[in-house]
Design a protein around this motif. Structure first.
Motif, mmCIF file in Angstrom:
data_model
loop_
_atom_site.group_PDB
_atom_site.id
_atom_site.type_symbol
_atom_site.label_atom_id
_atom_site.label_comp_id
_atom_site.label_asym_id
_atom_site.label_seq_id
_atom_site.Cartn_x
_atom_site.Cartn_y
_atom_site.Cartn_z
ATOM 1 N N THR A 1 1.483 3.661 -3.286
ATOM 2 C CA THR A 1 1.031 5.176 -3.066
ATOM 3 C C THR A 1 1.821 5.949 -3.566
ATOM 4 O O THR A 1 1.953 7.075 -4.358
ATOM 5 C CB THR A 1 0.632 5.562 -1.861
ATOM 6 O OG1 THR A 1 -0.202 4.565 -1.250
ATOM 7 C CG2 THR A 1 -0.321 6.637 -1.574
ATOM 8 N N SER B 1 -4.168 4.402 -8.470
ATOM 9 C CA SER B 1 -3.919 5.485 -7.576
ATOM 10 C C SER B 1 -3.783 6.705 -8.558
ATOM 11 O O SER B 1 -4.163 7.782 -8.202
ATOM 12 C CB SER B 1 -2.919 5.513 -6.671
ATOM 13 O OG SER B 1 -3.193 4.370 -5.791
ATOM 14 N N ASN C 1 -5.888 2.841 0.050
ATOM 15 C CA ASN C 1 -4.853 1.695 -0.396
ATOM 16 C C ASN C 1 -4.567 0.570 0.545
ATOM 17 O O ASN C 1 -4.560 -0.592 0.057
ATOM 18 C CB ASN C 1 -3.361 2.320 -1.076
ATOM 19 C CG ASN C 1 -3.582 2.932 -2.314
ATOM 20 O OD1 ASN C 1 -4.723 2.862 -3.006
ATOM 21 N ND2 ASN C 1 -2.481 3.867 -2.765
ATOM 22 N N ILE D 1 -1.982 -1.398 -7.177
ATOM 23 C CA ILE D 1 -2.187 -0.109 -6.525
ATOM 24 C C ILE D 1 -1.721 1.192 -7.052
ATOM 25 O O ILE D 1 -2.485 2.169 -6.969
ATOM 26 C CB ILE D 1 -1.619 -0.307 -5.002
ATOM 27 C CG1 ILE D 1 -2.242 -1.321 -4.146
ATOM 28 C CG2 ILE D 1 -1.452 0.982 -4.117
ATOM 29 C CD1 ILE D 1 -3.491 -1.141 -3.785
ATOM 30 N N ARG E 1 -5.363 8.915 0.017
ATOM 31 C CA ARG E 1 -5.217 7.432 -0.940
ATOM 32 C C ARG E 1 -4.557 6.485 -0.292
ATOM 33 O O ARG E 1 -4.726 5.452 -0.388
ATOM 34 C CB ARG E 1 -4.400 8.222 -2.193
ATOM 35 C CG ARG E 1 -4.378 7.206 -3.289
ATOM 36 C CD ARG E 1 -5.899 6.834 -3.674
ATOM 37 N NE ARG E 1 -6.000 5.296 -4.172
ATOM 38 C CZ ARG E 1 -7.171 4.829 -4.589
ATOM 39 N NH1 ARG E 1 -8.049 5.704 -4.952
ATOM 40 N NH2 ARG E 1 -7.180 3.498 -4.697
ATOM 41 N N SER F 1 -5.417 -3.027 -0.794
ATOM 42 C CA SER F 1 -4.310 -4.262 -1.082
ATOM 43 C C SER F 1 -4.384 -5.251 0.009
ATOM 44 O O SER F 1 -3.778 -6.110 -0.253
ATOM 45 C CB SER F 1 -2.828 -3.285 -0.479
ATOM 46 O OG SER F 1 -2.851 -2.954 0.855
ATOM 47 N N ALA G 1 0.865 -1.241 0.299
ATOM 48 C CA ALA G 1 0.016 0.082 0.054
ATOM 49 C C ALA G 1 0.736 1.228 -0.049
ATOM 50 O O ALA G 1 0.784 2.136 -0.703
ATOM 51 C CB ALA G 1 -0.959 0.027 1.215
ATOM 52 N N SER H 1 -8.794 -1.475 -8.975
ATOM 53 C CA SER H 1 -7.412 -2.192 -8.520
ATOM 54 C C SER H 1 -7.289 -3.629 -8.987
ATOM 55 O O SER H 1 -6.315 -3.933 -8.888
ATOM 56 C CB SER H 1 -6.993 -1.711 -7.021
ATOM 57 O OG SER H 1 -8.090 -2.054 -6.268
#
Lengths: 261, 265
Positions: free
Chosen positions: B85, B151, B208, B147, B204, B212, B81, B125
């Motif tokens: 990001t 994003s 995430n 991810i 975000r 995830s 995650a 995702s």
């Protein structure tokens, strides 16, 4: 009197931000090592990506009946789950608003809403598939839970922001709880509630194309099966169809939102 | 006298017809969906009993399963995650700068960047994960890229919107001193959007963490792999432990994000 000894700077350095950026860079290097992502692997991946894209092109629409059936089932799941979620969110939101409900009730309801929201809908879908079997029903149940949590949270927040004057005015006439809610509370939050519901319908449509991956109905099952059979040109067709559906839904919902404003 | 007795109405006739038409369409859509959807009545009747049975098998959670397998998977999820990001920003920041009409004067570049952002957002995702598993093979690399690619659209769109709302004053002042473009961005634009930037990044990251946790179901690494195995082996007490671990990490992340946001913004 001169200031030549001092260095005047228009912008003093922001050490906090600089440390944060360095820390993030160090973390990134550490995490790359931990996850075993190396340059060699990326290079191999790039080659594979080329092959993959090559096999996806041209998209194969010959099995369009299967595709259409899946899309329609996704649409049905989204519609039913949104309707159920909205209906259930209405009382939950009222019970969770701290300015209307007694605090023990609000606390318990908030806990329940937080619980509904914290598990990802795909995980909820797996549990429902195991409990009530494969098919659209599990997808509807999973998305209903997610919609309920999302709308109820935003609805409760909206209610907490209303003006209490109107509520008191209705109360002063001796109205019961039902009348206070219908004439004092709901008119103040109705338009926002419609907005949340519309947004949730939109995101349910996206999510309903996905729950099929775990066997909960809709186009996702077809997509996952095509991936497993390395049927990449059909995968491309399904992905294009999903993107088109989502795009159309987004256009329609933004039109409706503009109309409501 | 007659004027006083006039009946007042809240909506014009056209508005009333519109409202009824909207209700009619909603009801029609519901009826269509309920008639079309394939629901097996036996499954529906059976559902409460089956749910209770599942919960009974899950209770009590066997916490002995947590160490070491679940813990390691949880840490891997966190890495996927966070790294995803971070990685998304490498693409999202340039795309946002290109998509913002007041920063990038070329209309064709605006459209191109918007198109890239929309594509990234339209693919979920989990679907990105399927694609990257096909490219990189099963494992955390596929999850990280999934991810990141999901994003980009989200972060890029919000950043571009923040960029379009900034005041042009500081930029013009810097240009008037003869500052090059890089300085204008760094000292004229960045200070105005940095709160939005950190807010979007934290938001975000929080999303995430949740996403995830499920990527492992298609083989893209993280705690989802352990969850999938436990479900396939019908180890329900282990499933309960994993679900508790996910719940814990999601709540912790949300608390952390709320705290950090209050300090930063």
């Amino acid at each position: 009197m001169t200031v030549s000894g001092l260095r005047l700077r228009a912008f003093p350095p922001n050490w906090g931000a600089r440390t944060a950026f360095v820390a993030l860079a160090v973390y990134a290097a550490y995490a790359f090592a931990q996850l075993d992502i190396t340059a060699g692997r990326l290079a191999v991946g790039m080659g594979e990506a080329g092959r993959f894209l090559g096999r996806m092109w041209p998209p194969n629409f010959t099995r369009w009946e299967l595709l259409l059936e899946g899309l329609l089932e996704s649409l049905q799941i989204a519609v039913i789950a949104s309707a159920l979620g909205i209906l259930l969110a209405l009382p939950l939101g009222l019970m969770a608003a701290r300015n209307l409900a007694p605090w023990p009730l609000a606390l318990v309801t908030r806990g329940f809403i937080a619980f509904c929201r914290s598990l990802h809908y795909v995980i909820v879908a797996i549990l429902f598939v195991k409990a009530i079997g494969f098919g659209a029903l599990a997808g509807v149940a999973a998305l209903t839970i997610a919609s309920m949590g999302f709308i109820a949270k935003l609805f409760a927040e909206a209610i907490e922001e209303i003006s209490m004057k109107q509520v008191e005015a209705i109360r002063a006439t001796g109205a019961g709880l039902g009348a206070v809610l219908i004439y004092g509370v709901l008119p103040q939050v109705a338009s926002r509630f419609v907005g949340f519901s519309l947004y949730q319908l939109d995101s349910n449509l996206r999510n309903s194309t996905l729950v099929g991956i775990v066997g909960a109905g809709g186009i996702g099952g077809t997509l996952f099966a095509a991936f497993k059979r390395f049927d990449y040109d059909f995968v491309a067709a399904i992905l294009l169809a999903i993107i088109a559906l989502i795009f159309v839904a987004e256009v329609i919902s933004s039109r409706i939102r503009a109309l409501l404003r | 006298m007659n004027a006083l007795m006039r009946e007042w109405q809240r909506f014009t006739p056209a508005e009333r017809i519109g409202r009824w038409a909207a209700y009619f369409i909603i009801v029609l859509a519901l009826i269509w969906a309920l008639r079309g959807i394939e629901i097996i009545p036996e499954f529906l009747a059976d559902a409460p009993e089956q749910m209770l049975d599942l919960l009974a098998r899950m209770w009590p959670p066997h916490l002995g399963h947590y160490h070491p397998a679940v813990h390691e998977a949880l840490v891997e999820t966190l890495h996927i995650a966070s790294l995803g990001t971070l990685f998304s920003f490498i693409f999202a920041v340039p795309l946002a700068l290109m998509a913002a009409r007041n920063i990038c004067p070329y209309a064709w570049l605006n459209t191109l960047a918007q198109l890239a952002l929309v594509t990234s957002r339209s693919v979920n995702s989990l679907v990105w994960a399927l694609i990257f598993v096909a490219i990189f093979g099963p494992g955390a690399a596929a999850g990280t890229f999934a991810i990141a690619f999901r994003s980009i659209g989200f972060v890029g769109k919000l950043l571009a919107e923040a960029l379009e709302e900034i005041s042009p004053g500081p930029q013009e002042a810097l240009r008037a001193t003869g500052a090059p473009d890089s300085h204008v961005i760094l000292k004229g634009v960045w200070p105005q959007i940095s709160p939005a930037f950190w807010g979007v990044a934290l938001f975000r990251w929080d999303i995430n963490i949740r996403e995830s946790a499920v990527l492992g179901l298609v083989g893209a690494g993280g705690i989802g792999v352990v969850l999938d195995d436990a479900i396939n082996f019908f180890q329900w007490d282990r499933v309960a432990t994993i679900l508790l671990a996910i719940l814990g990490i999601v709540i912790l992340a949300e608390i952390l994000v709320t705290k950090l946001r209050a300090r930063l913004i």
